[in-house]
Design an enzyme around this catalytic site. Structure first.
Site, short mmCIF file in Angstrom:
data_model
loop_
_atom_site.label_atom_id
_atom_site.label_comp_id
_atom_site.label_asym_id
_atom_site.label_seq_id
_atom_site.Cartn_x
_atom_site.Cartn_y
_atom_site.Cartn_z
N GLY A 1 0.78 -1.23 0.00
CA GLY A 1 0.00 0.00 0.00
C GLY A 1 0.81 1.28 0.00
O GLY A 1 0.27 2.36 -0.19
N HIS A 2 2.11 1.18 0.22
CA HIS A 2 2.94 2.39 0.29
C HIS A 2 3.74 2.52 -1.00
O HIS A 2 4.78 1.90 -1.16
CB HIS A 2 3.88 2.32 1.50
N PHE A 3 3.22 3.30 -1.90
CA PHE A 3 3.80 3.51 -3.23
C PHE A 3 4.04 2.18 -3.95
O PHE A 3 5.18 1.82 -4.24
CB PHE A 3 5.10 4.29 -3.15
#
Length: 145
Positions: free
Chosen positions: A46-48
């Protein structure tokens, strides 16, 4: 310290244990630890997701865990069976370069001062020789039943 020794000292477990190995430790002075950053880390989904970058707050948490290991080694393992070290504060945090999947994060933590069960550290996270993040960290020990 290998991962088994680290797990004896820290209460964290996967996916939140962010120190894989201690490379150097001089009780009362300094610790150098390692975090292997792999694409399998749960935060990368979910983080980049198109460009996997480790969240800065997790880099700081990894530094705080390394600081907790230094405190644990400094006071002696037997005295700490009923003590947990909590992340108590952060000052002067700066992020210099992104940390990506495949990097080895070197966590360098120096003890600045200790009074009772409150500890202050100067911490740096590096990828190779390049500074990725730095901060002043406070850790507080609390007795638990």
């Amino acid at each position: 310290m290998d991962i088994n020794e680290i797990m004896k000292a820290l209460p964290h477990r996967y996916p939140f244990l962010l120190v894989d190995r201690v490379l150097e430790c001089e009780a009362g002075k300094r610790v150098v630890a390692l975090k292997n950053v792999t694409i399998n880390e749960p935060f990368f989904t979910g983080h980049f997701p198109e460009l996997p970058v480790m969240p800065g707050v997790l880099i700081i948490e990894a530094l705080a865990q390394a600081a907790g290991l230094l405190a644990y080694q400094t006071v002696g393992q037997e005295k700490q069976r009923n003590t947990i070290y909590y992340f108590a504060g952060i000052d002067n945090a700066r992020f210099k370069v992104p940390v990506s999947a495949g990097d080895q994060l070197i966590l360098e933590v120096d003890l600045v001062r200790q009074a009772r069960n409150v500890w202050k550290f100067s911490a740096k996270a590096k990828v190779g020789e390049q500074l990725a993040a730095e901060a002043d960290i406070m850790v507080a020990g609390r007795e638990v039943c």
